[in-house]
Design a protein around this motif. Structure first.
Motif, PDB file in Angstrom:
ATOM      1  N   GLU A   1     -21.460  25.483  65.260  1.00  0.00           N
ATOM      2  CA  GLU A   1     -22.375  25.500  66.402  1.00  0.00           C
ATOM      3  C   GLU A   1     -22.843  26.913  66.714  1.00  0.00           C
ATOM      4  O   GLU A   1     -24.021  27.148  66.995  1.00  0.00           O
ATOM      5  CB  GLU A   1     -21.686  24.885  67.628  1.00  0.00           C
ATOM      6  CG  GLU A   1     -21.540  23.376  67.555  1.00  0.00           C
ATOM      7  CD  GLU A   1     -20.833  22.813  68.765  1.00  0.00           C
ATOM      8  OE1 GLU A   1     -21.465  22.055  69.525  1.00  0.00           O
ATOM      9  OE2 GLU A   1     -19.647  23.131  68.959  1.00  0.00           O
ATOM     10  N   LEU A   2     -21.926  27.876  66.659  1.00  0.00           N
ATOM     11  CA  LEU A   2     -22.312  29.270  66.926  1.00  0.00           C
ATOM     12  C   LEU A   2     -23.262  29.783  65.846  1.00  0.00           C
ATOM     13  O   LEU A   2     -24.147  30.595  66.122  1.00  0.00           O
ATOM     14  CB  LEU A   2     -21.064  30.158  67.003  1.00  0.00           C
ATOM     15  CG  LEU A   2     -20.135  29.892  68.192  1.00  0.00           C
ATOM     16  CD1 LEU A   2     -18.983  30.897  68.210  1.00  0.00           C
ATOM     17  CD2 LEU A   2     -20.893  29.949  69.506  1.00  0.00           C
ATOM     18  N   MET A   3     -23.098  29.288  64.632  1.00  0.00           N
ATOM     19  CA  MET A   3     -24.023  29.644  63.558  1.00  0.00           C
ATOM     20  C   MET A   3     -25.407  29.052  63.842  1.00  0.00           C
ATOM     21  O   MET A   3     -26.433  29.710  63.651  1.00  0.00           O
ATOM     22  CB  MET A   3     -23.483  29.142  62.217  1.00  0.00           C
ATOM     23  CG  MET A   3     -24.284  29.558  61.005  1.00  0.00           C
ATOM     24  SD  MET A   3     -23.463  29.110  59.450  1.00  0.00           S
ATOM     25  CE  MET A   3     -23.779  27.349  59.412  1.00  0.00           C
ATOM     26  N   GLU A   4     -25.441  27.804  64.338  1.00  0.00           N
ATOM     27  CA  GLU A   4     -26.716  27.168  64.651  1.00  0.00           C
ATOM     28  C   GLU A   4     -27.424  27.849  65.823  1.00  0.00           C
ATOM     29  O   GLU A   4     -28.643  27.935  65.855  1.00  0.00           O
ATOM     30  CB  GLU A   4     -26.486  25.685  64.964  1.00  0.00           C
ATOM     31  CG  GLU A   4     -26.069  24.876  63.744  1.00  0.00           C
ATOM     32  CD  GLU A   4     -25.727  23.438  64.082  1.00  0.00           C
ATOM     33  OE1 GLU A   4     -25.570  23.138  65.287  1.00  0.00           O
ATOM     34  OE2 GLU A   4     -25.616  22.618  63.159  1.00  0.00           O
TER      35      GLU A   4
ATOM     36  N   SER B   1     -23.950  34.698  61.750  1.00  0.00           N
ATOM     37  CA  SER B   1     -24.538  34.228  60.491  1.00  0.00           C
ATOM     38  C   SER B   1     -23.419  33.638  59.637  1.00  0.00           C
ATOM     39  O   SER B   1     -22.227  33.872  59.894  1.00  0.00           O
ATOM     40  CB  SER B   1     -25.203  35.384  59.743  1.00  0.00           C
ATOM     41  OG  SER B   1     -24.226  36.330  59.339  1.00  0.00           O
ATOM     42  N   SER B   2     -23.779  32.881  58.620  1.00  0.00           N
ATOM     43  CA  SER B   2     -22.758  32.314  57.729  1.00  0.00           C
ATOM     44  C   SER B   2     -22.000  33.421  57.005  1.00  0.00           C
ATOM     45  O   SER B   2     -20.799  33.284  56.736  1.00  0.00           O
ATOM     46  CB  SER B   2     -23.393  31.347  56.733  1.00  0.00           C
ATOM     47  OG  SER B   2     -24.408  31.993  55.979  1.00  0.00           O
ATOM     48  N   ASP B   3     -22.664  34.536  56.695  1.00  0.00           N
ATOM     49  CA  ASP B   3     -21.976  35.673  56.046  1.00  0.00           C
ATOM     50  C   ASP B   3     -20.888  36.232  56.952  1.00  0.00           C
ATOM     51  O   ASP B   3     -19.784  36.563  56.490  1.00  0.00           O
ATOM     52  CB  ASP B   3     -22.983  36.775  55.706  1.00  0.00           C
ATOM     53  CG  ASP B   3     -23.916  36.375  54.573  1.00  0.00           C
ATOM     54  OD1 ASP B   3     -23.422  35.822  53.573  1.00  0.00           O
ATOM     55  OD2 ASP B   3     -25.133  36.599  54.689  1.00  0.00           O
ATOM     56  N   GLU B   4     -21.187  36.350  58.248  1.00  0.00           N
ATOM     57  CA  GLU B   4     -20.181  36.868  59.194  1.00  0.00           C
ATOM     58  C   GLU B   4     -19.005  35.913  59.322  1.00  0.00           C
ATOM     59  O   GLU B   4     -17.839  36.335  59.390  1.00  0.00           O
ATOM     60  CB  GLU B   4     -20.825  37.099  60.564  1.00  0.00           C
ATOM     61  CG  GLU B   4     -21.739  38.309  60.612  1.00  0.00           C
ATOM     62  CD  GLU B   4     -22.486  38.399  61.927  1.00  0.00           C
ATOM     63  OE1 GLU B   4     -22.434  39.472  62.555  1.00  0.00           O
ATOM     64  OE2 GLU B   4     -23.128  37.406  62.325  1.00  0.00           O
ATOM     65  N   LEU B   5     -19.293  34.617  59.367  1.00  0.00           N
ATOM     66  CA  LEU B   5     -18.220  33.640  59.507  1.00  0.00           C
ATOM     67  C   LEU B   5     -17.298  33.648  58.289  1.00  0.00           C
ATOM     68  O   LEU B   5     -16.073  33.537  58.424  1.00  0.00           O
ATOM     69  CB  LEU B   5     -18.798  32.242  59.724  1.00  0.00           C
ATOM     70  CG  LEU B   5     -19.449  31.995  61.093  1.00  0.00           C
ATOM     71  CD1 LEU B   5     -20.061  30.607  61.152  1.00  0.00           C
ATOM     72  CD2 LEU B   5     -18.440  32.179  62.222  1.00  0.00           C
ATOM     73  N   VAL B   6     -17.864  33.781  57.098  1.00  0.00           N
ATOM     74  CA  VAL B   6     -17.034  33.878  55.886  1.00  0.00           C
ATOM     75  C   VAL B   6     -16.170  35.133  55.942  1.00  0.00           C
ATOM     76  O   VAL B   6     -14.983  35.114  55.587  1.00  0.00           O
ATOM     77  CB  VAL B   6     -17.915  33.881  54.616  1.00  0.00           C
ATOM     78  CG1 VAL B   6     -17.082  34.226  53.384  1.00  0.00           C
ATOM     79  CG2 VAL B   6     -18.596  32.533  54.436  1.00  0.00           C
TER      80      VAL B   6
ATOM     81  N   LYS C   1     -17.508  36.442  74.451  1.00  0.00           N
ATOM     82  CA  LYS C   1     -16.324  36.972  73.772  1.00  0.00           C
ATOM     83  C   LYS C   1     -15.263  35.890  73.560  1.00  0.00           C
ATOM     84  O   LYS C   1     -14.783  35.692  72.436  1.00  0.00           O
ATOM     85  CB  LYS C   1     -15.722  38.129  74.588  1.00  0.00           C
ATOM     86  CG  LYS C   1     -16.660  39.290  74.838  1.00  0.00           C
ATOM     87  CD  LYS C   1     -15.980  40.415  75.587  1.00  0.00           C
ATOM     88  CE  LYS C   1     -15.545  40.021  76.981  1.00  0.00           C
ATOM     89  NZ  LYS C   1     -16.673  39.670  77.872  1.00  0.00           N
ATOM     90  N   THR C   2     -14.900  35.206  74.654  1.00  0.00           N
ATOM     91  CA  THR C   2     -13.851  34.187  74.556  1.00  0.00           C
ATOM     92  C   THR C   2     -14.302  33.009  73.706  1.00  0.00           C
ATOM     93  O   THR C   2     -13.518  32.440  72.945  1.00  0.00           O
ATOM     94  CB  THR C   2     -13.447  33.702  75.963  1.00  0.00           C
ATOM     95  OG1 THR C   2     -13.045  34.833  76.749  1.00  0.00           O
ATOM     96  CG2 THR C   2     -12.306  32.716  75.900  1.00  0.00           C
ATOM     97  N   THR C   3     -15.568  32.652  73.818  1.00  0.00           N
ATOM     98  CA  THR C   3     -16.109  31.557  73.000  1.00  0.00           C
ATOM     99  C   THR C   3     -15.981  31.879  71.515  1.00  0.00           C
ATOM    100  O   THR C   3     -15.570  31.033  70.708  1.00  0.00           O
ATOM    101  CB  THR C   3     -17.585  31.307  73.361  1.00  0.00           C
ATOM    102  OG1 THR C   3     -17.675  30.926  74.730  1.00  0.00           O
ATOM    103  CG2 THR C   3     -18.188  30.213  72.498  1.00  0.00           C
ATOM    104  N   SER C   4     -16.327  33.106  71.155  1.00  0.00           N
ATOM    105  CA  SER C   4     -16.237  33.525  69.747  1.00  0.00           C
ATOM    106  C   SER C   4     -14.788  33.579  69.289  1.00  0.00           C
ATOM    107  O   SER C   4     -14.453  33.153  68.173  1.00  0.00           O
ATOM    108  CB  SER C   4     -16.903  34.887  69.565  1.00  0.00           C
ATOM    109  OG  SER C   4     -18.276  34.817  69.852  1.00  0.00           O
ATOM    110  N   LEU C   5     -13.916  34.120  70.142  1.00  0.00           N
ATOM    111  CA  LEU C   5     -12.490  34.193  69.805  1.00  0.00           C
ATOM    112  C   LEU C   5     -11.937  32.804  69.549  1.00  0.00           C
ATOM    113  O   LEU C   5     -11.221  32.571  68.568  1.00  0.00           O
ATOM    114  CB  LEU C   5     -11.733  34.873  70.953  1.00  0.00           C
ATOM    115  CG  LEU C   5     -10.208  34.884  70.866  1.00  0.00           C
ATOM    116  CD1 LEU C   5      -9.747  35.700  69.671  1.00  0.00           C
ATOM    117  CD2 LEU C   5      -9.593  35.436  72.149  1.00  0.00           C
ATOM    118  N   ASN C   6     -12.298  31.863  70.420  1.00  0.00           N
ATOM    119  CA  ASN C   6     -11.822  30.488  70.271  1.00  0.00           C
ATOM    120  C   ASN C   6     -12.345  29.846  68.986  1.00  0.00           C
ATOM    121  O   ASN C   6     -11.622  29.138  68.285  1.00  0.00           O
ATOM    122  CB  ASN C   6     -12.263  29.660  71.477  1.00  0.00           C
ATOM    123  CG  ASN C   6     -11.259  28.612  71.856  1.00  0.00           C
ATOM    124  OD1 ASN C   6     -10.504  28.773  72.793  1.00  0.00           O
ATOM    125  ND2 ASN C   6     -11.227  27.533  71.095  1.00  0.00           N
TER     126      ASN C   6
END
Length: 570
Positions: free
Chosen positions: A292-295, A300-305, A327-332
């Protein structure tokens, strides 16, 4: 009438037949008659009559529930003069309607909430029922386990029967709506708590309109305001449902509501001169997934990998940014990359982190229960966590002496994730090295990755974006300054994140695993294609995404064999 109720009644009916037959036979024997016992048809006739009386009574006692499609809307909404309608939607169909409208006089957008209107008779009846329910809503041990809504409605119908009132359905449904809202819900802010488009609910004092942060319309004023006594009562209710206490002696409170929303509350005029105030930061029941955060464009998908490989290989992360930067959303979200069997300990002031993880200890601070009692702060919890042999330690936010213990944990080989308020890398390092955190510089270098996030504008839309992802490489021996390496940088013109082409973390992972550069690139490409496949196939909900990551960790080959249809793996 439920089928289970039917069979329960039928069971009772059969029991009655048996009792009737036995009693009739005994009377016949006592009479000394030589004739056969009474005929079964007469007994059956009496028993059938009893059963259908029982069945009809059960049907009569069934409570008809409001159905929008069947009964139509109970709300009568009209746009006030001087307003232009921009948007409208139901929160609860037929019961609560929202108009987003432009006030031409002030040129500001407003949030107009409409609930079912009450006549004078309905209002007086509602007040009477509310008062009488306080006396009869004393639950037995059996009722505590039952559905609260069903119990409340049963008590309401019982009182109406005692009053000798037969109400038309529309009046009955409106009365039920307000009683459910006030007893089980959150009083006048109940529709706001149920509105999925809202992030923040802010009350600044008595007789002041409530303000909201709307996901689409941003900061917006409502048509809801409270008198001082009603607002104080609501504040006490919010505190009690959070399991906390608030009073004029202790008028400030930070807590977590039962649905996971974060509450900050001040009571009366002790510290806020305009009266009781509160802010509720709403969190989704299901947290955002990485897909969802990627969408949404946050990652980006590169960052998530990159985060996936870093977390899997024990790298420590810090998410920094301003208020509401995500911040907390990304951490989770990135915590879903933690291996499924790894032991995790989370430490927070107010509960915000949600993990789809079994081997997880979720710890929360506690205030002193009595005067002179012991409070349990984040430092105490972190020190206790060190004795629990965790592989991953997640700290909701570092803001005090616990930062030193957190970095000691990093230096002793524990993988840690946390968040901190800071607008840039330099600001974050400055905060870490100075009071009240006071982390020595040589300990800061144990931190591997810092992700800088911000809430920015894209045209008229406010969006959350990662500004840069930076690696802490070490300390420059000549200057004593920390050396950093930018791995990803945000391009605001094209709204994309670019990989700089250099990463110390990737090099470290390759070295630890004995991978060549080609093997590393292959692994990155495989994981990126998996993320893209989840996005393409619409697999974005938190549980499904977490399950796929866990399956990939346990049986990689099985997941990769079904990349064309990943739902076969779920």
């Amino acid at each position: 009438m439920q089928i289970s109720d039917f069979f329960q009644g039928f069971k009772e009916y059969l029991s009655r037949i048996g009792v009737a037959r036995r009693n009739a036979d005994i009377e016949h024997l006592h009479a000394g008659s030589d004739s056969p016992p009474p005929s079964a048809p007469k007994i059956r006739e009496a028993s059938y009559r009893y059963y259908f009386q029982f069945f009809n009574k059960q049907q009569k006692n069934q409570i008809e529930e409001y159905d929008f499609a069947k009964h139509g809307p109970l709300v009568k909404a009209g746009l006030p003069q001087g307003y232009d309608l921009l948007d409208q939607y139901w929160i609860e169909e037929g019961l609560t309607l929202v108009f987003i409208a432009l006030n031409r006089k002030t040129n500001q957008t407003e949030y107009l909430l409409f609930e079912p209107p009450l006549s004078d008779f309905e209002y007086e009846l509602l007040e009477r029922l509310h008062e009488d329910l306080l006396d009869v809503l004393i639950l037995s041990s059996d009722e505590i386990k039952k559905d609260r809504k069903k119990i409340l409605l049963t008590k309401v119908h019982g009182l109406l029967e005692d009053y000798g009132l037969v109400l038309d359905l529309n009046t009955l449904f409106k009365i039920e709506y307000y009683l459910l809202r006030n007893f089980i819900g959150w009083s006048r802010i109940d529709p706001l708590m149920k509105d999925p488009h809202l992030e923040d609910i802010s009350c600044d004092g008595s007789r002041i309109p409530i303000f909201l942060y709307h996901r689409e319309h941003r900061n917006i004023k409502t048509n809801i305001a409270f008198e001082a006594d009603v607002l104080n009562s609501l504040a006490i209710t919010l505190a009690q449902r959070s399991g906390k206490h608030i009073s004029t002696g202790s008028p400030m409170l930070d807590a977590t509501l039962p649905d996971g929303s974060r509450l900050q509350l001040t009571l009366g005029t002790e510290v806020t001169t305009r009266g009781t105030s509160f802010t509720i930061r709403k969190f989704r029941e299901d947290p955002f997934s990485p897909i969802e955060l990627m969408e949404y464009g946050t990652f980006s998908s590169d960052e998530l990998v990159y985060f996936w490989l870093a977390i899997e290989n024990g790298m420590s992360l810090l998410f920094i940014g301003g208020t509401a930067s995500g911040k907390t959303t990304s951490l989770n979200a990135v915590s879903l990359f933690i291996p499924p069997i790894a032991k995790v300990v989370s430490i927070e002031d107010t509960r915000e982190i949600t993990l789809y993880h079994d081997n997880w200890i979720a710890s929360v601070t506690r205030e002193a229960l009595t005067e002179g009692g012991n409070a349990i702060n984040m430092f105490d919890l972190l020190r206790a966590a060190m004795r629990q042999r965790p592989e991953y330690i997640i700290v909701g936010e570092v803001r005090g002496p616990e930062a030193q213990t957190l970095f000691q944990a990093m230096n002793t080989g524990h993988t840690t994730f946390s968040t901190m308020h800071a607008g840039s890398i330099d600001a974050a390092i400055h905060r870490l090295e100075n009071a009240p955190l006071n982390v020595p510089r040589n300990m800061v270098q144990a931190l591997n990755i810092i992700s800088v996030q911000a809430l920015i504008y894209r045209g008229n839309e406010r969006v959350r974006r990662v500004q840069e992802v930076v690696e802490i490489v070490g300390i420059d021996p000549a200057t004593g300054n920390l050396k950093v390496n930018n791995v990803f940088e945000y391009d605001p013109v094209n709204d994309i994140t670019k990989y700089t082409g250099r990463s110390q973390i990737y090099s470290t992972i390759s070295e630890k695993r004995g991978w060549t550069r080609a093997q590393l690139e292959t692994e990155i490409a495989v994981r990126k294609s998996l993320l893209d496949a989840m996005h393409t196939q619409g697999i974005r909900d938190y549980i499904s995404v977490a399950s796929l990551f866990h399956d990939y960790n346990i049986n990689r080959a099985a997941v990769l064999a079904h990349t064309d249809d990943l739902r076969q793996v779920l």
